[in-house]
Design an enzyme around this catalytic site. Sequence first.
Site, PDB file in Angstrom:
ATOM      1  N   GLY A   1       0.821  -1.211   0.000  1.00 38.44           N
ATOM      2  CA  GLY A   1       0.000   0.000   0.000  1.00 38.44           C
ATOM      3  C   GLY A   1       0.850   1.254   0.000  1.00 38.44           C
TER       4      GLY A   1
ATOM      5  N   GLU B   1       3.417  -6.649   6.749  1.00 37.08           N
ATOM      6  CA  GLU B   1       3.170  -8.024   7.197  1.00 37.08           C
ATOM      7  C   GLU B   1       4.396  -8.747   7.738  1.00 37.08           C
ATOM      8  OE1 GLU B   1       0.054  -9.741   4.161  1.00 37.08           O
ATOM      9  OE2 GLU B   1       1.316  -8.252   3.202  1.00 37.08           O
TER      10      GLU B   1
END
Lengths: 293, 693
Positions: free
Chosen positions: B506, B654
């Site tokens: 993102g 992540e």
Amino acid sequence: MREFAYQRVTQVREALTLVAENDGSRYLAGGTNLVDLMKCGVEAPTRLVDVRSLPLGGVREGADGGLVIGATTTNSDVAAHPEVRRRFPALSQAVLAGASGQLRNMATVGGNLLQRTRCAYFADPSQACNKRVPGTGCSAVDGAHHNHAVFGWSRHCVATHPSDMAVALAAFDAVVHYETLDGGGEIPLSEFYPPVGDTPQQETVLPSGALITAVSLPKAALSPWSRYRKVRDRASYAFANVSIAADLGVHDGVVRDVRIALGGVASQPWRARSAEAFLRGGPASFGTVPGGG
Amino acid sequence: MSGAAPAVGVARPRVEGPAKVTGRARYAADVPMADLAFGIVVVSTVTRGRIRDIDVAAVQDMPGVLGVIDHRNAPRLNPDAGHFFGPDGGLQLLQDDVIPHAGRPVALVVAETLEQARAAAEALPVTYEVLPHDTDFSADHPAGRAAMALFDGPVDVGDVDRELAASAVVVRERYFTPEEHCSAMEPHSATAWWEGERLQAVDSNQGPFFIATVVATLFSLPLEQVRIRTEHVGGGFGSKGLCGPQLVLAVMGAMHFARPVRVTLSRNQVFLTTAMRPAIEQMVRIGADDDGRLRAIHHEAAFELSPLAEYIEGCTELTKTLYATPALRTRLTAVPLDILPPYSMRGPGAAPGSFALECAMDEVAERLGIDPLELRLRNEPTVGPASGLPFSTRNLVACLREGARRFGWASRDHRPRMRREGPLLVGTGLAATSFSVGAFPSTASITAEPDGTFTVVVNATDLGTGARTALTAIAADALAVGAEKVRLRISDSDFGPAWSAGGSRGTTSWAWAITEAAAKLRSSGDQGTVTVDTAQLLNDLPSRERHSYSAVFAEVTVDPATGEVRVRRLLGMFAVGRVVNPLMARSQVIGGMIGGLSMALHEEGVRDPVSGRHINADFAGYHISAHADVPDIEADFVPDYEPGIPMGIKGAGEIGNVGTPAAIANAVWHATGSRQRALPIRPDRVIEEHPLQ
């Protein structure tokens, strides 16, 4: 959740009368279990009689020098009470090992004893469950067994009683006091939960419509060195895989008094009387324990 | 920078923090709406079968009920609609009487109030014809077949069998991880309505532009006729990357009843109807010489999926990156079962893949009698072991060495079961990690306002990670102004194409578009509005191995009498490119490490072996680490910079999840001497019959 009436009462007799006159009535104390079960469709009372304002709270000295804990005393208040912590520390530890701070602030002693099993099949109305709907069968017997009963179960039900508090109360030979419209009574905790047999829906021997008013702890059970140990899948906010409330009195290397109650293993707090008898009068050493090193 | 101090690299709290803690921030289910009706989803209680009957008449006259939508009256959907892996049958709700998995929505009950809708939904009689189901996953299931190869496809480098035959030690083990659930705190909610010809929706998702394209296809509408907004999101973890059932059904409700309809999933329905990580079984073979040099890695992973939708759990991706080896073989197998279509969750592929690879590496170190840290240092590759491409940057060694220094690794006795504290065994373990980084095409616009401020429009989504705050800083630096001069607008499909908040891409994707737009605006003299699309720039980027890296260290205690494992210490050193905001980056990686801890010890979707249904589909039954499980965590960053991406950033989304499960499992071995190759590491898997001996 279905619609229901709600009534708050301030007198015990008023509570008893309201519940007696309507089959669908239920007492509401902390609501930490009952309201959940109403949401998932397991319980559907037509009227809730809120007993939190009854004059049944607090911890006081009993006539025999033990303790009497009022039924609407919150779990948090029981755990924090100086005399509970001094005389029956395993009870305080057991309460603190259960649920979360927020739930303990709401939950009460009377409600704790009457909470329902957390068996996942019981909580799911689309699964067969003899406890929820007698005669439909037990999905858990052939289902996932994690945290189900290892003692005292039957083909009709393998659910466990989830309370931590009740395990300590069982170790201390607690007595449950109740009122009905026909008068009061008392039941030793050891007889409060009947064997499962083929009637798992009968979870206590309380008379119909009875209201728990107090739980007493006899002076004879005074256990200032008692301990509660709970084994669970995560460090907090989980029901017991197995828990133990225990007290050991040793004089000159010999076990004089011993109390052992196990939680998370049966439909009731499981008093390990055979183990107690085995230990009592024997030497207090690891070698006493079969399999101990 | 002309005048303004740089904003990137400075620790700043979230710009929307005060709004969130005072309740002013509106999540999807909170947005006020006139004439709103409420839809409650009814889900299948059977795992496979057909709907025999839905007795709508039984609830039609209940108070407030507007009606019921089921397969007999639902708008027809376009079967071509899908997600990243092609058409997705999971989107085809209420189209026929087929029940492909437990929890499949079968009806939407719509009423004037939430309570009325819920009462009618609970009362709605649904009967089924039950058909046999198969939810029993195993790697050798006869239905298994090669996974789609869109990414993490099969690799064959060198001769694995010959290298293994020539190895001094060969470790060959299997690893299992269960179904896991994303479990975002905010349940999925959508409100849909028509404004003239336009379909409007406020939805909880990870990328409103992508979701709008799915909705447009699904309902056969021109994209211009669909507008999706996603102001605040209370976590996604992958489960909001797809067009969720709440949105499909809310749109159906708005179409059918011609008024705004809100659909919010219950917690139970979030478990049953939104994406989960599939159960995975992995086989790893590693061969090494006496000196610890690897000769071969063979890594195969099998995962379950649904016949309704393709999916790839790319477990072997980091195996193609982490270590030098002359022979490498990877395979992915997909096993179709009667389950909800799985999808990306918290470090998909990498989190379970790393568990298998890094536990196997620990076993290699044990067999060779080599320090597990040293084993990793001896196998640093100079080029990508599978691709042969150079690394753009590679700072794994820095993470390992600095982590080891801070953790006190040097004093570790590498033999297992050597540390005892009273009844407890104590152990430590580590894992190395890489996580692929990059960017996807995105657009952005910047307007130079007459008052000297700048309006930056980019279709980013802030899942609670701090994306708004990070992008504000990036825009400020790119425009060479103070952050207070930047007004950022995000999360509205009308803002144009942009990558979603996912894949740890993102921030890089949006930042790229913002920096390009800023450069263009500055070169035009800070006048007017400029709009850019990074698609071509990304095409021009030279091929490199681009990854974030980390080293995770764990210390655990184990009570062998009860099987309880507690993590006492966690330390993670990360190389994630330039750190945009140290405060939020640290929160992100710590959150990831807690997710990894939770995966290691607690998270497990449990199915009833008879009915095939989830039996722990709520937060009482599905355990996520509680506060008391979370130890002292240290997380920090080594200096790092990605030369191929503007501002040198990579992505920290992540990687925190990855590595922690293996570090903990390796620490449990070090404490007890027993390997834990199945997650979660439950007490019943650890308990010893004779703990005192």
